[in-house]
Design an enzyme around this catalytic site. Structure first.
Site, mmCIF file in Angstrom:
data_model
loop_
_atom_site.group_PDB
_atom_site.id
_atom_site.type_symbol
_atom_site.label_atom_id
_atom_site.label_comp_id
_atom_site.label_asym_id
_atom_site.label_seq_id
_atom_site.Cartn_x
_atom_site.Cartn_y
_atom_site.Cartn_z
ATOM 1 C CE1 TYR A 270 -4.126 -2.505 5.444
ATOM 2 C CE2 TYR A 270 -3.480 -0.255 4.910
ATOM 3 C CZ TYR A 270 -3.919 -1.503 4.507
ATOM 4 O OH TYR A 270 -4.121 -1.761 3.166
ATOM 5 C CB SER B 162 -0.867 0.006 1.259
ATOM 6 O OG SER B 162 -1.408 1.307 1.485
HETATM 7 N N1 LIG Z 1 -8.665 -1.008 -1.424
HETATM 8 C C1 LIG Z 1 -7.691 -0.182 -1.039
HETATM 9 O O1 LIG Z 1 -7.898 1.046 -0.891
HETATM 10 C C2 LIG Z 1 -6.296 -0.717 -0.838
HETATM 11 C C3 LIG Z 1 -5.237 0.198 -0.835
HETATM 12 C C4 LIG Z 1 -3.947 -0.262 -0.634
HETATM 13 C C5 LIG Z 1 -3.726 -1.618 -0.463
HETATM 14 N N2 LIG Z 1 -4.760 -2.487 -0.475
HETATM 15 C C6 LIG Z 1 -4.458 -3.921 -0.251
HETATM 16 O O2 LIG Z 1 -4.972 -4.664 -1.329
HETATM 17 C C7 LIG Z 1 -5.249 -5.997 -0.914
HETATM 18 C C8 LIG Z 1 -6.644 -6.397 -1.366
HETATM 19 O O3 LIG Z 1 -7.559 -5.519 -0.758
HETATM 20 P P1 LIG Z 1 -9.001 -5.169 -1.317
HETATM 21 O O4 LIG Z 1 -9.127 -3.699 -1.273
HETATM 22 O O5 LIG Z 1 -9.272 -5.902 -2.571
HETATM 23 O O6 LIG Z 1 -9.866 -5.756 -0.101
HETATM 24 P P2 LIG Z 1 -11.263 -6.510 -0.058
HETATM 25 O O7 LIG Z 1 -12.164 -6.025 -1.124
HETATM 26 O O8 LIG Z 1 -11.699 -6.416 1.368
HETATM 27 O O9 LIG Z 1 -10.843 -8.012 -0.400
HETATM 28 C C9 LIG Z 1 -10.015 -8.726 0.477
HETATM 29 C C10 LIG Z 1 -9.865 -10.139 -0.034
HETATM 30 O O10 LIG Z 1 -9.088 -10.886 0.904
HETATM 31 C C11 LIG Z 1 -9.842 -12.024 1.326
HETATM 32 N N3 LIG Z 1 -9.551 -12.324 2.725
HETATM 33 C C12 LIG Z 1 -9.786 -11.526 3.798
HETATM 34 N N4 LIG Z 1 -9.452 -12.173 4.926
HETATM 35 C C13 LIG Z 1 -8.978 -13.385 4.555
HETATM 36 C C14 LIG Z 1 -8.491 -14.510 5.266
HETATM 37 N N5 LIG Z 1 -8.416 -14.520 6.605
HETATM 38 N N6 LIG Z 1 -8.090 -15.588 4.559
HETATM 39 C C15 LIG Z 1 -8.186 -15.607 3.213
HETATM 40 N N7 LIG Z 1 -8.639 -14.577 2.488
HETATM 41 C C16 LIG Z 1 -9.038 -13.484 3.158
HETATM 42 C C17 LIG Z 1 -11.304 -11.652 1.113
HETATM 43 O O11 LIG Z 1 -12.125 -12.762 0.862
HETATM 44 P P3 LIG Z 1 -12.994 -13.572 1.939
HETATM 45 O O12 LIG Z 1 -13.720 -12.575 2.781
HETATM 46 O O13 LIG Z 1 -13.858 -14.432 1.068
HETATM 47 O O14 LIG Z 1 -11.992 -14.384 2.698
HETATM 48 C C18 LIG Z 1 -11.188 -10.850 -0.184
HETATM 49 O O15 LIG Z 1 -11.154 -11.721 -1.291
HETATM 50 C C19 LIG Z 1 -5.058 -5.996 0.613
HETATM 51 O O16 LIG Z 1 -3.802 -6.547 0.913
HETATM 52 C C20 LIG Z 1 -5.096 -4.530 0.978
HETATM 53 O O17 LIG Z 1 -4.380 -4.246 2.172
HETATM 54 C C21 LIG Z 1 -6.046 -2.074 -0.668
#
Ligand SMILES: NC(=O)c1ccc[n+]([C@@H]2O[C@H](COP(=O)([O-])OP(=O)(O)OC[C@H]3O[C@@H](n4cnc5c(N)ncnc54)[C@H](OP(=O)(O)O)[C@@H]3O)[C@@H](O)[C@H]2O)c1
Length: 268
Positions: free
Chosen positions: A156, A143
């Site tokens: 985080y 991130s």
């Molecule tokens: N969106 C942002 O603004 C942003 C910015 C910077 C970085 N990121 C990073 O990008 C990555 C993806 O985030 P996102 O925004 O796509 O989040 P998201 O929409 O909340 O999706 C998170 C994914 O991780 C899975 N997950 C969560 N807990 C889990 C567990 N205990 N075991 C296995 N799978 C798990 C969830 O599926 P289930 O609930 O089905 O398990 C889902 O598929 C993360 O590492 C996040 O920190 C996001």
């Protein structure tokens, strides 16, 4: 259906929604077969069916809770034993809103297990398999908060600084073995993570929020360009290069046999 030359299999964690599901779509379009990991099997199955119908690639679901040690080991084992896997997208992660002094410390603990421990174990498993074979790509999703600890809580952002640090160290270790490692540093991206973390996406200024399709397409363009670190929002790559050069310039002075003069003078 638009079948491209087979690229091997990509294992994507957090593939049931958001950034991971978008990687799944884009990598299938590039000709990868997929192994999709997340907890929600029904959602994974839906993503899998849609992608199979759209691109005609093979898609397998591997439901696992990556903070459960036995389930994490199952995914790790798959990465260690399946030589057909050519890419790991180490993406599953969570955020927790709030200040350290008001925090539910158990939520932080869970976040560290997912964002740090699981990411490390899966990266190590893929690195071992890919290193032996002499090829493969590891994409670690960090991130921009890795660079901006003042903007969010430090736990985080600390987990994401860890992912950046790990990726940069892995690049040094694995490039000679023919393995590419990319750290992706998204800014705020429209996914469920905001609501899941107890926050609200509507509080963000619209000019700070990127659509998930645009973010993942930029990240894959960065991979194609051979970038070790991709920051989709950053207008000038030269700014990142200057930051890296300033960090490297500290190098020769970070470990010496004498304290700096200002401390000697103060200590008398
Ligand atoms: N969106 C942002 O603004 C942003 C910015 C910077 C970085 N990121 C990073 O990008 C990555 C993806 O985030 P996102 O925004 O796509 O989040 P998201 O929409 O909340 O999706 C998170 C994914 O991780 C899975 N997950 C969560 N807990 C889990 C567990 N205990 N075991 C296995 N799978 C798990 C969830 O599926 P289930 O609930 O089905 O398990 C889902 O598929 C993360 O590492 C996040 O920190 C996001």
């Amino acid at each position: 259906m638009n079948k491209k030359a087979n690229q091997g299999r990509a294992l994507i964690t957090g593939a049931s929604t958001g950034i991971g599901a978008t990687y799944a779509d884009r990598l299938a379009a590039r000709g990868y077969d997929l192994v999709l990991v997340a907890r929600d099997a029904a959602r994974l199955e839906k993503v899998a069916q849609e992608i199979k119908a759209r691109y005609g690639v093979q898609v397998e679901i591997l439901p696992a809770d990556l903070i459960n040690k036995d389930e994490l080991l199952r995914v790790e084992q798959r990465l260690r034993s399946d030589d057909g896997i050519t890419m790991l997208v180490n993406n599953a992660g969570m955020a927790v809103q709030g200040k350290l002094i008001e925090a539910d410390i158990d939520r932080y603990d869970t976040m560290i297990q997912l964002n740090v421990v699981a990411v490390t174990r899966l990266a190590a498993a893929a690195a071992t398999t890919f290193g032996k074979r002499g090829s493969g790509d590891i994409i670690n999703v960090a991130s921009v908060l890795a660079l901006a600890p003042e903007m969010f809580n430090g736990v985080y952002s600390g987990t994401k600084a860890y992912v950046l640090n790990l990726s940069q160290s892995m690049q040094t270790e694995l490039a000679p073995l023919g393995v590419r490692v990319q750290a992706v540093l998204p800014g705020a991206t429209r996914t469920e993570i905001w609501e899941r973390s107890g926050g609200s996406i509507s509080q963000l200024p619209p000019e700070m929020l990127m659509e998930v399709d645009a973010m993942v397409d930029a990240a894959l363009a960065g991979l194609d360009l051979g970038e070790a670190v991709t920051i989709p929002s950053l207008p000038q790559a030269a700014d990142w290069n200057a930051f890296t050069a300033a960090r490297h310039a500290l190098g020769p002075n970070l470990s010496r046999n004498q304290p700096a003069q200002r401390y000697l003078a103060h200590a008398g």
